[in-house]
Design an enzyme around this catalytic site. Structure first.
Site, PDB file in Angstrom:
ATOM      1  N   LYS A  27       0.938  -1.355   0.041  1.00  0.00           N
ATOM      2  CA  LYS A  27       0.091   0.025   0.069  1.00  0.00           C
ATOM      3  C   LYS A  27       0.843   1.255  -0.070  1.00  0.00           C
ATOM      4  O   LYS A  27       0.589   2.145  -0.948  1.00  0.00           O
ATOM      5  CB  LYS A  27      -0.709  -0.146   1.173  1.00  0.00           C
ATOM      6  N   ARG A  96      -3.031   3.188   8.459  1.00  0.00           N
ATOM      7  CA  ARG A  96      -3.625   2.151   7.699  1.00  0.00           C
ATOM      8  C   ARG A  96      -2.387   0.877   7.538  1.00  0.00           C
ATOM      9  O   ARG A  96      -1.203   1.348   7.264  1.00  0.00           O
ATOM     10  CB  ARG A  96      -3.604   2.464   6.347  1.00  0.00           C
ATOM     11  N   GLY A 105      -8.063  -6.717   3.853  1.00  0.00           N
ATOM     12  CA  GLY A 105      -8.867  -6.830   4.957  1.00  0.00           C
ATOM     13  C   GLY A 105      -8.553  -7.910   6.088  1.00  0.00           C
ATOM     14  O   GLY A 105      -8.975  -8.146   6.915  1.00  0.00           O
ATOM     15  N   MET A 107      -5.669  -6.988   8.212  1.00  0.00           N
ATOM     16  CA  MET A 107      -5.117  -6.369   9.179  1.00  0.00           C
ATOM     17  C   MET A 107      -6.062  -5.048   9.428  1.00  0.00           C
ATOM     18  O   MET A 107      -6.853  -4.921   8.791  1.00  0.00           O
ATOM     19  CB  MET A 107      -3.916  -6.206   9.120  1.00  0.00           C
ATOM     20  N   ARG A 340      -3.299  -1.106  -6.596  1.00  0.00           N
ATOM     21  CA  ARG A 340      -2.471  -2.195  -6.544  1.00  0.00           C
ATOM     22  C   ARG A 340      -2.803  -3.399  -7.626  1.00  0.00           C
ATOM     23  O   ARG A 340      -3.813  -2.946  -8.359  1.00  0.00           O
ATOM     24  CB  ARG A 340      -2.597  -3.270  -5.184  1.00  0.00           C
ATOM     25  N   HIS A 456     -16.061  -8.533   0.511  1.00  0.00           N
ATOM     26  CA  HIS A 456     -15.334  -9.385   1.094  1.00  0.00           C
ATOM     27  C   HIS A 456     -15.200 -11.039   0.672  1.00  0.00           C
ATOM     28  O   HIS A 456     -14.195 -11.428   0.140  1.00  0.00           O
ATOM     29  CB  HIS A 456     -15.448  -9.460   2.654  1.00  0.00           C
ATOM     30  N   ARG A 581       4.918 -47.648 -12.212  1.00  0.00           N
ATOM     31  CA  ARG A 581       5.245 -48.448 -11.000  1.00  0.00           C
ATOM     32  C   ARG A 581       4.387 -49.937 -11.490  1.00  0.00           C
ATOM     33  O   ARG A 581       3.677 -49.911 -12.277  1.00  0.00           O
ATOM     34  CB  ARG A 581       4.081 -47.990 -10.030  1.00  0.00           C
ATOM     35  N   ARG A 636       9.851 -49.011 -12.960  1.00  0.00           N
ATOM     36  CA  ARG A 636      10.311 -49.207 -11.474  1.00  0.00           C
ATOM     37  C   ARG A 636      10.112 -50.521 -11.358  1.00  0.00           C
ATOM     38  O   ARG A 636       8.889 -51.088 -11.206  1.00  0.00           O
ATOM     39  CB  ARG A 636       9.857 -48.343 -10.398  1.00  0.00           C
ATOM     40  N   GLU A 768      16.146 -42.155  -2.708  1.00  0.00           N
ATOM     41  CA  GLU A 768      15.226 -41.886  -1.727  1.00  0.00           C
ATOM     42  C   GLU A 768      15.550 -42.447  -0.203  1.00  0.00           C
ATOM     43  O   GLU A 768      14.664 -42.277   0.831  1.00  0.00           O
ATOM     44  CB  GLU A 768      13.878 -42.584  -2.262  1.00  0.00           C
ATOM     45  N   SER A 787      16.817 -41.092 -10.176  1.00  0.00           N
ATOM     46  CA  SER A 787      15.560 -40.530 -10.215  1.00  0.00           C
ATOM     47  C   SER A 787      15.049 -40.226  -8.535  1.00  0.00           C
ATOM     48  O   SER A 787      15.119 -41.241  -8.015  1.00  0.00           O
ATOM     49  CB  SER A 787      14.585 -41.174 -10.700  1.00  0.00           C
ATOM     50  N   GLY A 789      13.249 -39.893  -5.635  1.00  0.00           N
ATOM     51  CA  GLY A 789      11.844 -40.581  -5.113  1.00  0.00           C
ATOM     52  C   GLY A 789      11.691 -39.505  -3.809  1.00  0.00           C
ATOM     53  O   GLY A 789      11.769 -40.126  -2.692  1.00  0.00           O
ATOM     54  N   THR A 790      10.968 -38.478  -4.258  1.00  0.00           N
ATOM     55  CA  THR A 790      11.174 -37.437  -3.193  1.00  0.00           C
ATOM     56  C   THR A 790       9.849 -37.674  -1.843  1.00  0.00           C
ATOM     57  O   THR A 790      10.284 -36.838  -0.836  1.00  0.00           O
ATOM     58  CB  THR A 790      11.183 -36.078  -3.545  1.00  0.00           C
ATOM     59  N   ASN A 791       9.021 -38.425  -2.183  1.00  0.00           N
ATOM     60  CA  ASN A 791       8.122 -38.927  -1.143  1.00  0.00           C
ATOM     61  C   ASN A 791       8.808 -39.700  -0.101  1.00  0.00           C
ATOM     62  O   ASN A 791       8.631 -39.158   1.059  1.00  0.00           O
ATOM     63  CB  ASN A 791       6.999 -39.712  -1.789  1.00  0.00           C
ATOM     64  N   ASP A 792       9.358 -40.871  -0.565  1.00  0.00           N
ATOM     65  CA  ASP A 792      10.182 -41.691   0.420  1.00  0.00           C
ATOM     66  C   ASP A 792      11.318 -40.752   1.081  1.00  0.00           C
ATOM     67  O   ASP A 792      11.576 -40.877   2.333  1.00  0.00           O
ATOM     68  CB  ASP A 792      10.925 -42.967  -0.147  1.00  0.00           C
ATOM     69  N   CYS A 855      10.803 -38.173  -9.455  1.00  0.00           N
ATOM     70  CA  CYS A 855       9.478 -38.572  -9.764  1.00  0.00           C
ATOM     71  C   CYS A 855       8.518 -38.857  -8.469  1.00  0.00           C
ATOM     72  O   CYS A 855       7.342 -39.302  -8.611  1.00  0.00           O
ATOM     73  CB  CYS A 855       9.725 -40.301 -10.496  1.00  0.00           C
ATOM     74  N   TYR A 875      14.892 -33.393 -15.808  1.00  0.00           N
ATOM     75  CA  TYR A 875      13.281 -33.491 -15.898  1.00  0.00           C
ATOM     76  C   TYR A 875      12.574 -33.627 -14.636  1.00  0.00           C
ATOM     77  O   TYR A 875      13.326 -34.004 -13.540  1.00  0.00           O
ATOM     78  CB  TYR A 875      13.047 -34.804 -16.840  1.00  0.00           C
TER      79      TYR A 875
HETATM   80  P1  ADP Z   1      -7.619  -2.241   3.373  1.00  0.00           P
HETATM   81  O1  ADP Z   1      -6.121  -2.630   3.555  1.00  0.00           O
HETATM   82  O2  ADP Z   1      -8.518  -3.083   4.337  1.00  0.00           O
HETATM   83  O3  ADP Z   1      -8.115  -1.782   2.211  1.00  0.00           O
HETATM   84  P2  ADP Z   1      -7.381   0.543   3.970  1.00  0.00           P
HETATM   85  O4  ADP Z   1      -6.146   1.069   4.460  1.00  0.00           O
HETATM   86  O5  ADP Z   1      -7.402   0.532   2.297  1.00  0.00           O
HETATM   87  O6  ADP Z   1      -7.837  -0.963   4.446  1.00  0.00           O
HETATM   88  O7  ADP Z   1      -8.601   1.385   4.415  1.00  0.00           O
HETATM   89  C1  ADP Z   1      -9.803   0.930   4.668  1.00  0.00           C
HETATM   90  C2  ADP Z   1     -11.021   1.865   3.984  1.00  0.00           C
HETATM   91  O8  ADP Z   1     -10.933   3.228   4.341  1.00  0.00           O
HETATM   92  C3  ADP Z   1     -10.675   2.109   2.573  1.00  0.00           C
HETATM   93  O9  ADP Z   1     -11.796   2.023   1.904  1.00  0.00           O
HETATM   94  C4  ADP Z   1      -9.886   3.210   2.125  1.00  0.00           C
HETATM   95  O10 ADP Z   1     -10.258   3.567   0.957  1.00  0.00           O
HETATM   96  C5  ADP Z   1     -10.512   4.144   3.213  1.00  0.00           C
HETATM   97  N1  ADP Z   1      -9.443   4.845   3.571  1.00  0.00           N
HETATM   98  C6  ADP Z   1      -8.027   4.644   4.251  1.00  0.00           C
HETATM   99  N2  ADP Z   1      -7.472   5.988   4.261  1.00  0.00           N
HETATM  100  C7  ADP Z   1      -8.415   7.049   4.056  1.00  0.00           C
HETATM  101  C8  ADP Z   1      -8.274   8.468   3.845  1.00  0.00           C
HETATM  102  N3  ADP Z   1      -7.159   9.029   4.422  1.00  0.00           N
HETATM  103  N4  ADP Z   1      -9.368   9.092   3.721  1.00  0.00           N
HETATM  104  C9  ADP Z   1     -10.513   8.483   3.454  1.00  0.00           C
HETATM  105  N5  ADP Z   1     -10.715   7.373   3.248  1.00  0.00           N
HETATM  106  C10 ADP Z   1      -9.574   6.558   3.728  1.00  0.00           C
HETATM  107 MG    MG Z   2       9.736 -44.883  -2.867  1.00  0.00          MG
HETATM  108 MG    MG Z   3      -7.661  -0.822   0.967  1.00  0.00          MG
END
Ligand code: ADP
Ligand code: MG
Ligand code: MG
Length: 902
Positions: A27, A96, A105, A107, A340, A456, A581, A636, A768, A787, A789-792, A855, A875
């Site tokens: 971000k 943020r 969403g 953190m 992003r 979400h 096999r 084998r 193996e 070859s 045999g990474t399981n064994d 394998c 391979y």
């Molecule tokens: P997340 O990573 O969960 O998307 P964000 O940090 O982007 O969380 O923020 C959550 C919400 O708050 C988003 O909709 C974002 O656009 C809004 N937001 C974050 N900072 C600001 C800001 N400075 N002014 C207005 N809205 C904000």
């Molecule tokens: Mg074996």
């Molecule tokens: Mg966001």
């Protein structure tokens, strides 16, 4: 910036760039990038992930941090002409989270930091809106209470609902300044009651507490679960962005929205997203009110819309990829809050990659890097066939493609519990929130009746490649009663089987049958990619795989034991069989012959039993060699302990005892029982198997080699080009291999002479057992190929048996971070990988032309394929269905694509 050699913990948006994700988080890095592109980003600064790691390790912030924050805050205040929390005209900020890897969403973020009882007056005066000021304040108290003070968020939700109910309304828009003031009072009372302190009235204290809370949210339960699933390192930490607030909740000429530059579901170019008037932050994705499609913005605010379209085009050209954007309009002025490179479905990933090539934005190498083997695997999942006797209930939004069938469950806990006992489940919710993550992972698919394509549920499901239908508004979902009602009155209760189609949004009661998707039919050869029949997805996949094949160095073979599998593997692009096999060839009717072999008392008996098996074995190989004509087939020799082919000890004992009770005597059963007793092993995995069997049971391996050689001779005479390779399992010492090699060469020579044909077959060994790794230089003197045999090898390296331990303690190990992923799924590079590297070096030191392959199941695992490329194998071999995935990842590895997985 902070003088004498001290660490820089804080960067202004003007100082960073999109390349600095590790330090500034995604971000922060992208906010910096947009700032430097001259886009309208509210000013702010980023506290580094280093500071977070310091905080998590020391449970306190770095000593210099407070001063550095002050320095940047002062600069921000100067730029904005306002002071944080100033009673007359307050600067407000958002705090943020933002890690290097996108964790949407997962953190926390706190908005409107700097508002207090006093500064709220200033905000009201400056904006001319009491309502707006109270609305902003109630949002702060709620978010701060939940995130920073750790108060159960439901308490706030309930208090807000209560006020709405008292007003006889269900929309927050109907609440006026007085009502919102009432909400704030109630929220503040909740804080006082649950924290034993009042809501903090010092703006800087608010800021500092919020920063620490964001650091702490790195280890929130849902963030931990998400990281584990997405294989994001647990110690990376999050950055914290402090951003001047802009307000979408200033009235109907304001609002907030999300946008995608292309459809994240299909890849189609256009304007996709949602917009919500008079709203702030998460409102738009939280489903509190119904959003409008972004295109509506043109009618709401044509100027802002035009400007947004311009920014979207600019971002796409700059990032050369689909961008996902958050924006806010404050009284007609557009502000960019985030961008992003957007998550997308697997199909969209392939389509977009080739579209971008056609648009001249990226080259084909880059297109190969842009898609992953996991995405390709998703395109190979089966699809629903129309018809069947399931009843269609409704249609929702096609949020994340796929066909999911399972029992309806209505809570995350139930999903986890039922899935844990092997049930397929579909999670049904009104809308999901981050607490539903564990249930979403456990479920086959997710169905919601609220929220759009950016809700979400939709975003997270797409990220996980999980089927999702969202916003099925006609369904009345009652999670408390654990049922939903369809428009025709049908009631679906917990446990009823439903089918959901994430590509069309359709929902059925009952199980809808499935069929292979177009991509699989293309691999099968049923769709010509250059014909009309091919849709643009097939064409994209074809172009990208063709290029991956061109650039890859690793060969790709298949593990196949039948002619049918061999033929399919070949259609899917395998260049030979890396593991054929032979054990299943001893099952079924042939068990009798194996029993006779084991019961044989002398050489003549034994020879008779082997002679009966030999022609059957020969037939097996004939068909496989035909299917793989011209390509190597690594056979084998028998690997598992012989008692696997004998009757179960208990069953047999009962049978013998019952016969005895009836006064009968079954001589063969008696002898068999004695044999089974004699062959019983405490640790069969470490017992009489593999090469040991070949050395102890005279004639067994010779019979198999003869069958291979005779089949090859017959194919040769029929004009074919068989390329058998003979592989000895479980070798630990060169002497074992030498003995079997001598016997094998003798049989080959005999067959050549008898049949009058020239036959050569490479003779090699599996690696193996750790001892084989350590003595690889010696073993290579008797082997034409290795070859792995990474399981064994994984079992023997860790000293645990997969069957016994996976259920017993893997989840505990994953939880404690001892594994980030099962070592049977993805090669454990540090342990097993180091052994592979050692054996490669040892083997090639005495035999530079030694052919090297793998394998184990890891041969089809994206991350492991990259490792095998790096370590210089020739391979990989994997199950037929994974062959396209391995081809793609081998190409990506050759192009230096970062790594597999998302
Ligand atoms: P997340 O990573 O969960 O998307 P964000 O940090 O982007 O969380 O923020 C959550 C919400 O708050 C988003 O909709 C974002 O656009 C809004 N937001 C974050 N900072 C600001 C800001 N400075 N002014 C207005 N809205 C904000
Ligand atoms: Mg074996
Ligand atoms: Mg966001």
């Amino acid at each position: 910036m902070s003088g004498t050699g001290a660490t820089t913990w804080v960067y202004d948006f003007g100082q960073g760039s999109k390349e600095q994700k590790d330090l500034l988080g995604g971000k922060g890095a992208n906010l910096a990038e947009m700032t430097n592109l001259g886009l309208p980003v509210p000013p702010g600064f980023t506290i580094t992930t280093d500071a977070c790691r310091y905080f998590l390790a020391h449970r306190s912030t770095p000593p210099e941090l407070a001063d550095q924050v002050t320095e940047h805050l002062t600069a921000l205040e100067k730029a904005m002409g306002k002071t944080l929390g100033d009673p007359a005209d307050p600067l407000l900020v958002s705090v943020r989270s933002g890690a290097a890897a996108s964790m949407p969403g997962m953190m926390e973020t706190v908005l409107n930091v700097g508002l207090t009882d006093e500064s709220r007056h200033g905000l009201a005066a400056q904006s001319g809106s009491e309502r707006f000021a109270w609305d902003s304040y109630r949002r702060l108290v709620q978010m701060f209470g939940k995130t920073v003070l750790g108060i159960d968020g439901d308490l706030f939700e309930r208090a807000l609902e209560e006020v709405k109910r008292e007003q006889g309304s269900d929309s927050d828009l109907d609440l006026d300044a007085g009502h919102l003031e009432d909400v704030v009072r109630r929220f503040q009372a909740i804080v006082t009651e649950h924290c034993g302190r009042d809501f903090p009235q010092d703006p800087r204290e608010q800021l500092d507490l919020a920063i620490n809370a964001v650091f702490d949210s790195w280890n929130s339960e849902r963030a931990v679960i998400y990281r584990r699933r997405e294989r994001i390192p647990a110690d990376a930490g999050t950055a914290v962005n402090v951003v001047a607030m802009v307000f979408g909740n200033l009235g109907m000429d304001s609002g907030t929205g999300v946008a995608f530059t292309r459809d994240p579901g299909s890849g189609e170019q256009g304007v996709y997203g949602d917009y919500l008037q008079n709203a702030q932050g998460e409102d738009v994705v939280a489903g509190i009110r119904n959003t409008v499609p972004l295109t509506e913005l043109e009618h709401i605010d044509a100027d802002a819309y035009r400007q947004l379209r311009g920014v979207m085009a600019r971002l796409e050209a700059h990032y050369r990829d689909l961008c996902d954007i958050e924006f806010t309009i404050e009284r007609g002025k557009l502000w960019m809050l985030q961008t992003r490179v957007g998550k997308r479905t697997a199909a969209a990933a392939f389509r977009i990659a080739t579209q971008l090539v056609d648009e001249g934005l990226i080259d084909t190498d880059e297109a190969v890097r842009r898609v992953t083997g996991d995405q390709l695997a998703q395109l190979m999942f089966p699809r629903f066939v129309s018809g069947g006797d399931a009843t269609e209930l409704t249609r929702g939004m096609n949020a994340s493609p796929g066909a999911a069938v399972g029992r309806a469950v209505f809570s995350s806990e139930t999903a986890v519990e039922w899935a844990g006992r092997g049930e397929r489940v579909v999670l049904v919710r009104r809308e999901t929130n981050p607490d539903d993550l564990a249930g979403m992972i456990a479920a086959e698919g997710v169905l919601t009746n609220r929220g759009g394509k950016t809700s979400h549920a939709a975003v997270v499901a797409r990220g996980m490649g999980k089927t999702c239908v969202c916003g099925a508004e006609e369904l009345d979902v009652d999670t408390a009663a654990r049922r939903f009602t369809a428009p025709d009155g049908t009631v679906v209760s917990e446990g009823d089987v439903i089918s959901i189609d994430g590509s069309t949004g359709r929902v059925w009661l009952g199980e809808v049958p499935v069929e292979p998707p177009s991509v699989v039919r293309y691999f099968e050869g049923a769709i010509d990619p250059d014909s009309e029949q091919a849709d643009d997805l097939v064409r994209s996949v074809h172009r990208i795989l063709t290029h991956a094949d061109r650039v890859r160095r690793l060969g790709v073979r298949a593990n196949a034991d039948t002619a049918g599998d061999a033929a399919r593997a070949r259609r899917f692009g395998a260049h030979g069989i890396g593991l054929c096999r032979t054990e299943h060839m001893f099952l079924g009717d042939r068990r009798q012959l194996v029993e006779t072999l084991i019961l044989a008392e002398d050489d003549a008996d034994r020879q008779a039993a082997l002679a009966a098996l030999a022609p059957l074995q020969k037939q097996d190989f004939l068909h496989i060699f035909a299917a793989m004509d011209g390509l190597p087939v690594t056979v084998r020799l028998l690997d598992p302990p012989l008692h696997e082919f004998l009757p179960d000890l208990t069953e047999l004992s009962v049978r013998v005892a019952m016969a005895q009770a009836r006064g009968e005597h079954d001589e063969r059963a008696h002898r068999l029982l004695a044999a089974v007793h004699a062959m019983h092993e405490e640790n069969p995995m470490l017992g009489l198997r593999g090469v040991r069997l070949g050395l102890v049971v005279p004639g067994l391996f010779a019979m198999q080699v003869r069958a291979i050689a005779e089949a090859a001779a017959e194919r040769r005479r029929a004009g074919g080009d068989p390329r058998p390779e003979i592989m000895i399992p479980l070798v630990s010492a060169v002497q074992e291999l030498e003995a079997i090699r001598e016997e094998t060469e003798e049989v080959l020579a005999q067959v050549c002479e008898e049949q009058g044909v020239e036959l050569t077959a490479h003779i090699g060994t599996m690696i193996e057992v750790p001892r084989a790794v350590v003595t690889a230089d010696e073993i290579a003197t008797a082997a034409d190929f290795f070859s792995f045999g990474t399981n064994d090898l994984t079992q023997m390296t860790w000293g645990f048996s997969r069957d016994d331990v996976e259920a017993a303690f893997f989840s505990a190990y994953l939880e404690r971070g001892i594994f980030s992923v099962s070592p049977f799924e993805t090669l454990d590079r540090a342990g097993v990988g180091a052994l592979v590297r050692m054996a490669v070096e040892g083997g090639r030191s005495t035999r530079p032309d030694l052919k090297l392959g793998v394998c184990g199941e890891h041969g089809g695992d994206p991350d492991s394929v990259h490792f095998f490329h790096d370590v210089g194998l020739d391979y990989v071999s994997c199950s037929p269905f994974r062959v396209p995935v391995a081809r793609l990842e081998a190409g990506r590895a050759a192009l230096g694509a970062e790594r597999a997985g998302s």
